[in-house]
Design an enzyme around this catalytic site. Structure first.
Site, PDB file in Angstrom:
ATOM      1  N   HIS A  58       0.825  -1.215   0.000  1.00  0.00           N
ATOM      2  CA  HIS A  58       0.000   0.000   0.000  1.00  0.00           C
ATOM      3  C   HIS A  58       0.863   1.271   0.000  1.00  0.00           C
ATOM      4  O   HIS A  58       1.897   1.333   0.658  1.00  0.00           O
ATOM      5  CB  HIS A  58      -0.951   0.002   1.199  1.00  0.00           C
ATOM      6  CG  HIS A  58      -2.112  -0.938   1.008  1.00  0.00           C
ATOM      7  ND1 HIS A  58      -2.844  -1.441   2.051  1.00  0.00           N
ATOM      8  CD2 HIS A  58      -2.650  -1.467  -0.128  1.00  0.00           C
ATOM      9  CE1 HIS A  58      -3.797  -2.241   1.570  1.00  0.00           C
ATOM     10  NE2 HIS A  58      -3.692  -2.277   0.254  1.00  0.00           N
ATOM     11  N   ASP A 133      -0.161  -3.643   8.697  1.00  0.00           N
ATOM     12  CA  ASP A 133      -1.603  -3.425   8.837  1.00  0.00           C
ATOM     13  C   ASP A 133      -2.350  -4.735   9.076  1.00  0.00           C
ATOM     14  O   ASP A 133      -3.509  -4.877   8.681  1.00  0.00           O
ATOM     15  CB  ASP A 133      -2.168  -2.739   7.583  1.00  0.00           C
ATOM     16  CG  ASP A 133      -1.767  -1.279   7.488  1.00  0.00           C
ATOM     17  OD1 ASP A 133      -1.127  -0.763   8.429  1.00  0.00           O
ATOM     18  OD2 ASP A 133      -2.096  -0.644   6.467  1.00  0.00           O
TER      19      ASP A 133
HETATM   20 ZN   LIG Z   1      -2.390  -1.218   4.189  1.00  0.00          ZN
END
Ligand SMILES: [Zn+2]
Length: 255
Positions: A58, A133
């Site tokens: 990301h 995450d």
């Molecule tokens: Zn992420």
């Protein structure tokens, strides 16, 4: 071998963290959310960047990579499953790979769910884990690319780490996570205590990170999907843990 860490906020609610080996001077940035914030942290600590350890692709974890790599000529380590989506990768790693930062050794744990190739870095001898995450303080990442079953399995892998493992995650989401957690686990005394502690920390403008595996096991509803009392709270007594997990995650999405 001693390790030092330096945590710093960046972007809107991300955390950056530096891992430093005082013996060799090696320093890793866990992810690279924002080059300027990482550089400021390096200036404050006086450490020199040698490595970037990427947890997933990301943009809010990788946007700073190329600027830092161009400036410091550091090595970029990234998950094999996502290397094509991450700039500047020098070395790919997968489940069971070992990553050295100076004399510190990290083990790679694959934790698919938030993204399919997501990994965590566990520095066993230093009781440190960098989980990106996947696991948050009293929460977990959104299940974006993988399945709910994959995410539950990934969280169980992290839950199996020693209780005293310090957990560094990618975001300051603790207050919002606790608000949700209390909606599914209102009578949990450890969770209530974390609520009080978090309010104090945030009022003092302190980070709520790192947390520990031991504390998360007691209060994080996403690690308690196989606890009978939690399943009972949400009307799912006797249901398989992966279904309870999926229900809690869906409720959090709508909360
Ligand atoms: Zn992420």
């Amino acid at each position: 071998m001693a390790a030092q860490t330096h945590l710093f906020p960046c972007l809107s609610d991300n955390y950056g963290v530096l891992l430093h080996d005082p013996e060799t001077g090696a320093t890793a940035s866990i992810d690279a959310p924002e080059a300027a914030a990482v550089e400021k942290a390096l200036a404050r600590t006086g450490w020199k960047l040698t490595d970037i350890l990427v947890t997933h692709h990301h943009a809010d974890h990788t946007d700073g990579i190329m600027a830092l790599k161009n400036k410091y000529k550091c090595r970029v380590v990234a998950p094999a499953g996502e290397a094509a989506k991450i700039p500047g990768v020098d070395e790919t790693v997968r489940e069971g790979s070992k990553v050295k930062v100076g004399n510190l050794t990290g083990n790679v744990i694959e934790t698919p769910g938030h993204t399919l190739g997501h990994i965590a870095y566990w520095f066993h001898a230093n009781n440190l884990a960098f989980v990106g995450d996947t696991l948050f303080s009293i929460g977990c990442g959104r299940v974006i690319e993988g399945t709910m079953d994959q995410m539950w399995d990934s969280l169980k892998k992290l839950r199996d780490l020693p209780d005293n493992t310090l957990i560094y995650c990618g975001h300051e989401y603790t207050a919002a996570n606790i608000k949700f957690a209390l909606s599914v686990d209102p009578n949990n005394r450890e969770l209530q205590a974390r609520d009080a502690e978090t309010k104090k920390q945030l009022a003092a403008k302190e980070p709520t990170i790192p947390t520990t595996i031991g504390d998360e096991k007691l209060a994080n509803p996403f690690l308690r999907a196989d606890a009978a009392d939690l399943a009972n709270n949400i009307g799912m007594a006797g249901k398989p843990a992966h279904e309870v997990f999926a229900e809690i995650r869906l409720r959090k999405n709508k909360f």
